[in-house]
Scaffold this motif. Structure first.
Motif, PDB file in Angstrom:
ATOM      1  N   ILE A 108       1.404  -3.564 -13.436  1.00 50.61           N
ATOM      2  CA  ILE A 108       2.041  -4.845 -13.101  1.00 50.61           C
ATOM      3  C   ILE A 108       1.392  -5.467 -11.875  1.00 50.61           C
ATOM      4  O   ILE A 108       1.146  -6.678 -11.821  1.00 50.61           O
ATOM      5  N   GLN A 109       1.090  -4.643 -10.870  1.00 46.41           N
ATOM      6  CA  GLN A 109       0.454  -5.158  -9.656  1.00 46.41           C
ATOM      7  C   GLN A 109      -0.901  -5.785  -9.964  1.00 46.41           C
ATOM      8  O   GLN A 109      -1.217  -6.887  -9.494  1.00 46.41           O
ATOM      9  N   LEU A 132       4.046   0.338 -12.596  1.00 49.74           N
ATOM     10  CA  LEU A 132       3.986  -0.576 -11.447  1.00 49.74           C
ATOM     11  C   LEU A 132       2.543  -0.917 -11.104  1.00 49.74           C
ATOM     12  O   LEU A 132       2.238  -2.070 -10.755  1.00 49.74           O
ATOM     13  N   ALA A 181      -0.531  -8.995 -11.949  1.00 49.38           N
ATOM     14  CA  ALA A 181      -0.084 -10.092 -11.086  1.00 49.38           C
ATOM     15  C   ALA A 181      -1.275 -10.692 -10.343  1.00 49.38           C
ATOM     16  O   ALA A 181      -1.395 -11.921 -10.216  1.00 49.38           O
ATOM     17  N   GLU A 188       8.141  -7.222  -6.116  1.00 55.82           N
ATOM     18  CA  GLU A 188       7.856  -5.846  -6.530  1.00 55.82           C
ATOM     19  C   GLU A 188       8.778  -4.861  -5.823  1.00 55.82           C
ATOM     20  O   GLU A 188       9.264  -3.893  -6.432  1.00 55.82           O
TER      21      GLU A 188
END
Length: 241
Positions: free
Chosen positions: A78-79, A75, A82, A56
């Protein structure tokens, strides 16, 4: 360079190790005779999180995500995705210990991300010899990242444990989006946004992450563990309060 990297490691990983000890020591040996989770699995997911956080950071640096609030929202998604991708394995579904594994994953991710941020920032600071308030802000970023991602990872772990991953992913996404949007200000030049806005933003990210962390890890966690154990048909009288 070695000194700067060592400092970055301390600033990046130190808060995660401290918060790991403070929270999980109550749920494992010797505080309880039968630990609530497996230590090797917990640390394994911490290491997985380190890799995720490093990736990242690389993406943030290459794509300059930190300079745009919209990209920081991306982001955040995405975090959380994940976290869900790693935790959504059959071995973790419907298991009470998944809550703790989500926490370990979140702490590892924050360590990888914060170490990269601290290393690049301390390099710039050392060249300008302005080793003052900037270091304090760097500590704020590292500690707040540890708290917010640790709590968000726990949120995802709870969703996996309850077999309701999407619901709990969205619950964790909301505070993370708010946090990352304010964090964008701290990645900009203080002179560009004004000192008052800059340091007020530092206070906001710290307060937001601390409040969410406290709520997740101290107010809710004992009840969550109790509920998921009940779902598994188990009962324990040694759950910390």
């Amino acid at each position: 360079m070695d000194i700067l990297f060592g400092l970055a490691m301390v600033l990046g990983i130190g808060p995660a190790l401290a918060l790991m000890y403070v929270v999980v020591r109550k749920y494992t040996f010797p505080r309880v005779e039968q630990p609530f989770f497996s230590d090797p699995t917990f640390f394994g997911l911490f290491m997985v999180g380190l890799v995720i956080g490093s990736v990242e950071f690389f993406a943030m640096s290459m794509l300059r995500l930190s300079s745009n609030m919209i990209l920081m929202v991306l982001l955040s998604v995405i975090q959380m995705m994940a976290f869900l991708l790693v935790m959504n394995l059959r071995r973790f579904r419907g298991k009470s210990d998944s809550v703790f594994y989500g926490y370990g994953l979140g702490l590892g991710t924050s360590s990888g991300l914060a170490t990269g941020i601290c290393f690049t920032t301390t390099s710039v600071i050392s060249q300008s010899s302005a080793f003052d308030a900037s270091v304090l802000v760097l500590v704020v970023i590292s500690v707040s990242l540890t708290m917010i991602l640790g709590a968000c990872g726990t949120n995802v772990g709870e969703g996996i444990a309850r077999n309701r991953p999407t619901e709990y992913l969205l619950q964790g996404l909301l505070p993370l989006v708010a946090y990352n949007m304010v964090l964008t200000v701290l990645f900009s030049d203080a002179s560009a946004v004004g000192d008052i806005v800059y340091y007020a933003s530092a206070a906001v990210v710290m307060l937001l992450s601390a409040a969410y962390f406290y709520y997740s890890m101290y107010v809710r966690l004992p009840g969550v563990v109790r509920d998921v154990l009940r779902m598994e048909g188990k009962r324990r009288d040694d759950i910390p309060r």
